[in-house]
Design a protein around this motif. Structure first.
Motif, PDB file in Angstrom:
ATOM      1  N   UNK A  13       0.856  -1.190   0.000  1.00 14.06           N
ATOM      2  CA  UNK A  13       0.000   0.000   0.000  1.00 14.06           C
ATOM      3  C   UNK A  13       0.893   1.242   0.000  1.00 14.06           C
ATOM      4  N   UNK A  14       1.083   1.888  -1.137  1.00 11.92           N
ATOM      5  CA  UNK A  14       1.949   3.079  -1.185  1.00 11.92           C
ATOM      6  C   UNK A  14       1.335   4.313  -0.539  1.00 11.92           C
ATOM      7  N   UNK A  15       0.044   4.226  -0.141  1.00  7.01           N
ATOM      8  CA  UNK A  15      -0.610   5.334   0.575  1.00  7.01           C
ATOM      9  C   UNK A  15      -1.471   4.747   1.682  1.00  7.01           C
ATOM     10  N   UNK A  16      -0.858   3.945   2.544  1.00  8.40           N
ATOM     11  CA  UNK A  16      -1.603   3.108   3.486  1.00  8.40           C
ATOM     12  C   UNK A  16      -2.543   3.894   4.390  1.00  8.40           C
ATOM     13  N   UNK A  17      -2.081   5.009   4.940  1.00 12.30           N
ATOM     14  CA  UNK A  17      -2.907   5.810   5.847  1.00 12.30           C
ATOM     15  C   UNK A  17      -3.314   7.132   5.204  1.00 12.30           C
ATOM     16  N   UNK A  18      -3.350   7.146   3.906  1.00 14.05           N
ATOM     17  CA  UNK A  18      -3.588   8.380   3.163  1.00 14.05           C
ATOM     18  C   UNK A  18      -2.312   8.781   2.454  1.00 14.05           C
ATOM     19  N   UNK A  19      -2.417   9.735   1.561  1.00 16.44           N
ATOM     20  CA  UNK A  19      -1.243  10.160   0.806  1.00 16.44           C
ATOM     21  C   UNK A  19      -0.188  10.772   1.731  1.00 16.44           C
ATOM     22  N   UNK A  20       1.066  10.475   1.414  1.00 16.22           N
ATOM     23  CA  UNK A  20       2.184  10.976   2.202  1.00 16.22           C
ATOM     24  C   UNK A  20       2.393  12.472   1.948  1.00 16.22           C
ATOM     25  N   UNK A  21       2.956  13.148   2.933  1.00 15.53           N
ATOM     26  CA  UNK A  21       3.466  14.503   2.718  1.00 15.53           C
ATOM     27  C   UNK A  21       4.661  14.399   1.774  1.00 15.53           C
ATOM     28  N   UNK A 252     -12.128  15.640  -5.513  1.00 18.76           N
ATOM     29  CA  UNK A 252     -12.229  16.151  -4.144  1.00 18.76           C
ATOM     30  C   UNK A 252     -11.348  15.402  -3.147  1.00 18.76           C
ATOM     31  N   UNK A 253     -10.533  14.483  -3.613  1.00 21.71           N
ATOM     32  CA  UNK A 253      -9.672  13.738  -2.693  1.00 21.71           C
ATOM     33  C   UNK A 253     -10.454  12.833  -1.766  1.00 21.71           C
ATOM     34  N   UNK A 254     -11.464  12.161  -2.308  1.00 21.73           N
ATOM     35  CA  UNK A 254     -12.297  11.278  -1.484  1.00 21.73           C
ATOM     36  C   UNK A 254     -11.558  10.007  -1.071  1.00 21.73           C
ATOM     37  N   UNK A 255     -10.606   9.580  -1.885  1.00 22.52           N
ATOM     38  CA  UNK A 255      -9.907   8.329  -1.604  1.00 22.52           C
ATOM     39  C   UNK A 255      -8.398   8.537  -1.670  1.00 22.52           C
ATOM     40  N   UNK A 274      -8.236   3.470  -0.096  1.00 22.41           N
ATOM     41  CA  UNK A 274      -8.667   3.796   1.256  1.00 22.41           C
ATOM     42  C   UNK A 274      -9.615   4.987   1.180  1.00 22.41           C
ATOM     43  N   UNK A 275     -10.742   4.912   1.874  1.00 24.14           N
ATOM     44  CA  UNK A 275     -11.719   6.000   1.855  1.00 24.14           C
ATOM     45  C   UNK A 275     -11.279   7.080   2.845  1.00 24.14           C
TER      46      UNK A 275
END
Length: 359
Positions: A13-21, A252-255, A274-275
């Motif tokens: 998962x390259x964005x496991x908890x949301x997109x990285x900074x 809108x960056x929903x996922x 990830x939602x």
């Protein structure tokens, strides 16, 4: 992320908890600033190498003091009739389809995602027996896109009329050791696709400048000079022949997208995300060539599987009605993930048909 010896550690998962900074944002900004003026800055120095099947080929001569491992900068330009920049971009972006037209690619992985289309990557180019070892590259992908009025867009969609997709090597990428077993680490000074609307189609310009990090036989170098610009033709013909891979639009960056894949042979689509917030995202499918008999939702998995529903949607942002799927994400799914599996309705086997979830 740690590395184990000289083996690349690829995240599931390259964005496991949301997109990285994006701690490499300054690198991406400098790359895009350079690419914005690259064509004008180099225009006088290109050497015409003829045309092939509608592709204009040119080489920018190597500097005398550059090592023989550095390839001359190359350029290939062609036109894809009837396609938008977004559709061409998707043929580049989706790995399974890129491997159909970019014959160098052995494997490609997203290491850390900053947005749907900007990320750190690890790529391996094929070798040629014992005389030319595989080359691997770790670097950053950056994207800029604009609408017809010249407004910078956050997310590309069907109103996008110009896109620049840029690549550049990085000295370090988390999960990738300095040397991977069996590979020679190449260095991409700069590479870019320029996608621009024109006369009902899309101009495709591909420019690249690479150090292969070790001297190679001249005949292989000459072949690369000739073949790399022609990849624009293979990209164009793949899209016109097989159709456009699925296009995910999330304004809108929903996922947070983990991966979106489409098997070129079976046409099975797999979307893992990830939602991040409730709302809707849209998945454009090519019903004209790839999914002529519609699609069927084969499975929905994951902790947020019950929080997603799928319906048909017709978008017309650019004035043309386009048939899509709308993925409605419920509030109770926020923070969870889902895997959506979609098959062509005319796929052979028991999963095809016209039952619930068929479009």
């Amino acid at each position: 992320m740690s590395t184990s010896g000289n083996i690349a550690v690829i995240p599931e998962r390259p964005a496991e908890k949301g997109y990285w900074k994006n701690d490499w944002q300054n690198v991406a900004d400098k790359l895009m600033d350079m690419l914005l003026t690259l064509r004008q800055d180099t225009e006088a120095g290109w050497e015409d190498r003829g045309a092939f099947n509608g592709c204009e080929i040119a080489i920018y001569p190597r500097k005398p003091d550059e090592p023989f491992s550095v390839m001359p900068m190359f350029r290939g330009k062609t036109h894809a009739a009837g396609l938008t920049p977004l559709e061409v971009f998707t043929g580049i972006r989706m790995t399974g389809f890129r491997m159909m037209w970019d014959t160098r690619v052995q494997s490609a992985h997203i290491m850390r995602s900053f947005s749907m289309h900007e990320f750190l990557f690890y790529l391996v180019w094929r070798g040629i027996g014992p005389i030319y070892k595989p080359r691997d590259i770790c670097g950053i992908q950056a994207l800029r896109c604009w609408d017809a009025a010249g407004n910078l867009q956050r997310t590309p969609d069907f109103t996008t009329t110009k896109m620049i997709l840029g690549y550049q090597s990085l000295d370090e990428v988390p999960g990738i050791p300095p040397q991977v077993e069996g590979c020679v680490r190449a260095h991409v000074f700069k590479a870019a696709f320029y996608l621009e609307s024109r006369e009902g189609g899309c101009d495709i310009t591909y420019i690249g400048h690479v150090d292969l990090a070790a001297a190679i036989p001249n005949y292989i170098l000459s072949t690369l000079h000739s073949e790399l610009p022609k990849s624009t033709v293979r990209l164009r013909d793949m899209l016109l022949t097989f159709g456009v891979p699925p296009v995910l639009i999330d304004r809108q960056g929903r996922i947070a997208l983990q991966y979106l894949s489409c098997n070129p042979e079976t046409r099975q689509v797999s979307l893992h995300a990830t939602i991040m917030q409730a709302g809707s995202v849209h998945l454009y499918l090519d019903y004209n060539k790839m999914f002529t008999q519609g699609v069927v939702i084969s499975n929905v998995l994951g902790s947020a599987a019950a929080a997603i529903s799928v319906r048909e949607h017709f978008g017309s942002e650019d004035g043309l009605e386009r048939r899509m799927l709308a993925l409605d994400l419920l509030p109770e799914g926020v923070g969870g993930e889902f895997r959506l599996i979609i098959d062509a309705a005319d796929k052979e086997g028991p999963e095809s048909g016209t039952g619930p979830g068929w479009w």
